[in-house]
Write a protein that holds these residues in place. Structure first.
Motif, PDB file in Angstrom:
ATOM      1  N   UNK A 143      24.112 -34.387  -5.525  1.00 56.86           N
ATOM      2  CA  UNK A 143      25.008 -33.685  -4.600  1.00 56.86           C
ATOM      3  C   UNK A 143      24.526 -32.254  -4.360  1.00 56.86           C
ATOM      4  N   UNK A 144      24.065 -31.589  -5.408  1.00 57.01           N
ATOM      5  CA  UNK A 144      23.531 -30.229  -5.265  1.00 57.01           C
ATOM      6  C   UNK A 144      22.285 -30.232  -4.397  1.00 57.01           C
ATOM      7  N   UNK A 145      21.441 -31.213  -4.596  1.00 59.45           N
ATOM      8  CA  UNK A 145      20.228 -31.339  -3.795  1.00 59.45           C
ATOM      9  C   UNK A 145      20.566 -31.564  -2.330  1.00 59.45           C
ATOM     10  N   UNK A 146      21.552 -32.398  -2.078  1.00 55.60           N
ATOM     11  CA  UNK A 146      21.984 -32.665  -0.705  1.00 55.60           C
ATOM     12  C   UNK A 146      22.560 -31.404  -0.060  1.00 55.60           C
ATOM     13  N   UNK A 147      23.369 -30.657  -0.800  1.00 53.48           N
ATOM     14  CA  UNK A 147      23.945 -29.422  -0.269  1.00 53.48           C
ATOM     15  C   UNK A 147      22.853 -28.404   0.055  1.00 53.48           C
ATOM     16  N   UNK A 148      21.892 -28.276  -0.832  1.00 52.75           N
ATOM     17  CA  UNK A 148      20.790 -27.351  -0.610  1.00 52.75           C
ATOM     18  C   UNK A 148      19.958 -27.780   0.592  1.00 52.75           C
ATOM     19  N   UNK A 174      16.330 -23.931  -6.017  1.00 51.29           N
ATOM     20  CA  UNK A 174      15.275 -24.945  -6.075  1.00 51.29           C
ATOM     21  C   UNK A 174      14.640 -24.997  -7.461  1.00 51.29           C
ATOM     22  N   UNK A 175      14.390 -23.839  -8.039  1.00 49.44           N
ATOM     23  CA  UNK A 175      13.789 -23.791  -9.376  1.00 49.44           C
ATOM     24  C   UNK A 175      14.713 -24.399 -10.427  1.00 49.44           C
ATOM     25  N   UNK A 193       9.906 -32.483  -1.370  1.00 49.39           N
ATOM     26  CA  UNK A 193       9.906 -32.357   0.091  1.00 49.39           C
ATOM     27  C   UNK A 193      10.746 -31.179   0.549  1.00 49.39           C
ATOM     28  N   UNK A 194      11.860 -30.959  -0.116  1.00 51.63           N
ATOM     29  CA  UNK A 194      12.735 -29.845   0.233  1.00 51.63           C
ATOM     30  C   UNK A 194      12.045 -28.508  -0.028  1.00 51.63           C
ATOM     31  N   UNK A 195      11.332 -28.419  -1.119  1.00 50.46           N
ATOM     32  CA  UNK A 195      10.593 -27.192  -1.416  1.00 50.46           C
ATOM     33  C   UNK A 195       9.524 -26.945  -0.356  1.00 50.46           C
TER      34      UNK A 195
END
Length: 102
Positions: free
Chosen positions: A24-29, A55-56, A88-90
């Motif tokens: 969920x945190x990854x999705x929000x970010x 991200x870190x 991929x987000x990074x």
């Protein structure tokens, strides 16, 4: 034996909740970074530091998780996919930074 089964079930439930919260945190970010693409001054100092910190922290959490042998196969797949999404987000985040920030 019943006590051990209850302990394993409790741990599995707690562990799945932890993984769900990380995802969920990854999705929000991910949503925040996508929304920032519309902003003219994309990477201000404070915003960049906050995103980089997030991200870190997610990377530390995701890559520090060991895969218990008694978890289902879908757990390994979920963890692997989450790590790939974070990578991929990074990369997307790096593409958003202004040339002076590199």
């Amino acid at each position: 034996m019943n006590t051990q089964k209850r302990m394993v079930e409790s741990f599995q439930m707690t562990h799945r909740g932890f993984i769900k919260n990380l995802i969920d945190s990854l999705t929000q970010l991910e949503n925040d970074i996508e929304a920032s693409r519309t902003i003219d001054s994309i990477c201000t100092g404070e915003w960049c530091r906050a995103i980089e910190f997030s991200l870190d922290e997610l990377a530390k959490d995701l890559y520090s998780i060991s895969e218990p042998r008694w978890m289902a196969d879908d757990y390994s797949r979920t963890l692997r996919n989450s790590r790939r999404r974070l990578h991929d987000l990074y990369a997307k985040y790096q593409g958003l930074q202004s040339p002076t920030e590199h």
